[in-house]
Design a protein around this motif. Structure first.
Motif, PDB file in Angstrom:
ATOM      1  N   LEU A 164       0.833  -1.201   0.000  1.00  0.00           N
ATOM      2  CA  LEU A 164       0.000   0.000   0.000  1.00  0.00           C
ATOM      3  C   LEU A 164       0.868   1.251   0.000  1.00  0.00           C
ATOM      4  O   LEU A 164       1.919   1.301   0.643  1.00  0.00           O
ATOM      5  N   ASP A 165       0.428   2.270  -0.724  1.00  0.00           N
ATOM      6  CA  ASP A 165       1.219   3.484  -0.886  1.00  0.00           C
ATOM      7  C   ASP A 165       1.006   4.441   0.286  1.00  0.00           C
ATOM      8  O   ASP A 165      -0.126   4.737   0.675  1.00  0.00           O
ATOM      9  N   LEU A 224       4.264   0.733   2.335  1.00  0.00           N
ATOM     10  CA  LEU A 224       4.409   0.534   3.774  1.00  0.00           C
ATOM     11  C   LEU A 224       5.649  -0.301   4.076  1.00  0.00           C
ATOM     12  O   LEU A 224       6.395  -0.014   5.018  1.00  0.00           O
ATOM     13  N   LEU A 225       5.865  -1.329   3.275  1.00  0.00           N
ATOM     14  CA  LEU A 225       7.028  -2.188   3.480  1.00  0.00           C
ATOM     15  C   LEU A 225       8.324  -1.406   3.342  1.00  0.00           C
ATOM     16  O   LEU A 225       9.266  -1.596   4.129  1.00  0.00           O
ATOM     17  N   ASP A 226       8.397  -0.506   2.381  1.00  0.00           N
ATOM     18  CA  ASP A 226       9.601   0.312   2.219  1.00  0.00           C
ATOM     19  C   ASP A 226       9.844   1.193   3.443  1.00  0.00           C
ATOM     20  O   ASP A 226      10.986   1.389   3.864  1.00  0.00           O
ATOM     21  N   HIS A 227       8.771   1.747   3.995  1.00  0.00           N
ATOM     22  CA  HIS A 227       8.908   2.558   5.213  1.00  0.00           C
ATOM     23  C   HIS A 227       9.482   1.713   6.356  1.00  0.00           C
ATOM     24  O   HIS A 227      10.388   2.158   7.082  1.00  0.00           O
ATOM     25  N   VAL A 228       8.952   0.504   6.511  1.00  0.00           N
ATOM     26  CA  VAL A 228       9.404  -0.371   7.590  1.00  0.00           C
ATOM     27  C   VAL A 228      10.870  -0.752   7.401  1.00  0.00           C
ATOM     28  O   VAL A 228      11.684  -0.680   8.333  1.00  0.00           O
ATOM     29  N   LEU A 252      -5.035   3.716   6.647  1.00  0.00           N
ATOM     30  CA  LEU A 252      -4.070   4.255   5.700  1.00  0.00           C
ATOM     31  C   LEU A 252      -4.237   5.769   5.587  1.00  0.00           C
ATOM     32  O   LEU A 252      -3.239   6.506   5.532  1.00  0.00           O
ATOM     33  N   ALA A 253      -5.465   6.243   5.579  1.00  0.00           N
ATOM     34  CA  ALA A 253      -5.709   7.681   5.569  1.00  0.00           C
ATOM     35  C   ALA A 253      -5.171   8.330   6.840  1.00  0.00           C
ATOM     36  O   ALA A 253      -4.575   9.413   6.796  1.00  0.00           O
ATOM     37  N   THR A 254      -5.371   7.663   7.968  1.00  0.00           N
ATOM     38  CA  THR A 254      -4.842   8.175   9.230  1.00  0.00           C
ATOM     39  C   THR A 254      -3.322   8.239   9.199  1.00  0.00           C
ATOM     40  O   THR A 254      -2.704   9.193   9.692  1.00  0.00           O
TER      41      THR A 254
END
Length: 219
Positions: free
Chosen positions: A31-32, A38-42, A199-201
């Motif tokens: 998910l963007d 999200l995985l890239d952020h983690v 995701l919006a949050t």
């Protein structure tokens, strides 16, 4: 504490094998969020804290090509849950990084992980003489965010296969568990994206975060 030495003693496992039912079965890790998955952020938050990172999965999807991470697949059928992902990470580390004592696990849907997560978990174990550690924030434990000794892998395998244990707390309750507590100001570092509204949050929280780092440890 020598953070560099600690980094070399710990491997990371990102748990990405869930069914994401509350997300309609969509791959949460892809998910963007602000132009990145999200995985890239983690991964960006975890990778500097550990020697290497493996991705725990129970399928074969395109995200693997984009991350270039080694994979630690679930060895038990039927989507047995995050405890099986912990075992996969322990087994992968034992097989691929001989002599490494610890792994840290994090879920794929927590984009605000603390940048000192591993250090704080290790300190909690060291200061208390515990067997392993988990993170906490806002008065809640996060059992999936944990520091695990590799030597417990066979005991965990026994619990999963022979005893049918599935809940993390049901297994960790057999050991001394330290708790590393983190502040939830300005953002709870363990906020996880379970539903579309989350995701919006997360987009709002990312804006609120600004130049601040989430999860300053509570003394």
């Amino acid at each position: 504490m020598d953070v560099t030495a600690l980094r070399n003693d710990v491997a990371g496992t990102v748990l990405a094998g869930g069914l994401a039912r509350r997300m309609g079965g969509r791959d949460k890790g892809m998910l963007d969020l602000d132009g990145r998955s999200l995985l890239d952020h983690v991964i960006a938050r975890l990778r500097p804290q550990v020697r290497m990172v493996a991705l725990n999965v129970n399928d074969d999807v395109p995200r693997l090509d984009s991350t270039m991470l080694s994979t630690a697949p679930d060895m038990l059928p039927g989507h047995p849950g995050p405890l099986a992902g912990v075992l996969a990470g322990l087994d992968w580390t034992f097989a691929n990084v001989p002599g490494l004592y610890w792994i840290v696990t994090v879920p794929t849907d927590t984009p605000f992980l603390p940048v000192d997560l591993v250090e704080r978990l290790f300190t909690a174990v060291k200061d208390s003489g515990a067997d392993l550690a988990c993170a906490a924030s806002a008065g809640r434990r996060h059992p999936v965010v944990g520091l695990w000794p590799v030597h417990l892998r066979n005991e965990l395998r026994q619990a999963l296969i022979m005893e049918g244990v599935r809940k993390i707390d049901a297994w960790t309750g057999r050991y001394r568990v330290a708790e590393a507590s983190f502040s939830d100001d300005p953002v709870d570092p363990f906020f996880n994206v379970n539903r579309p509204d989350d995701l919006a949050t997360a987009r709002v929280l990312l804006t609120r975060l600004g130049c601040h780092e989430p999860g300053v440890a509570v003394p």
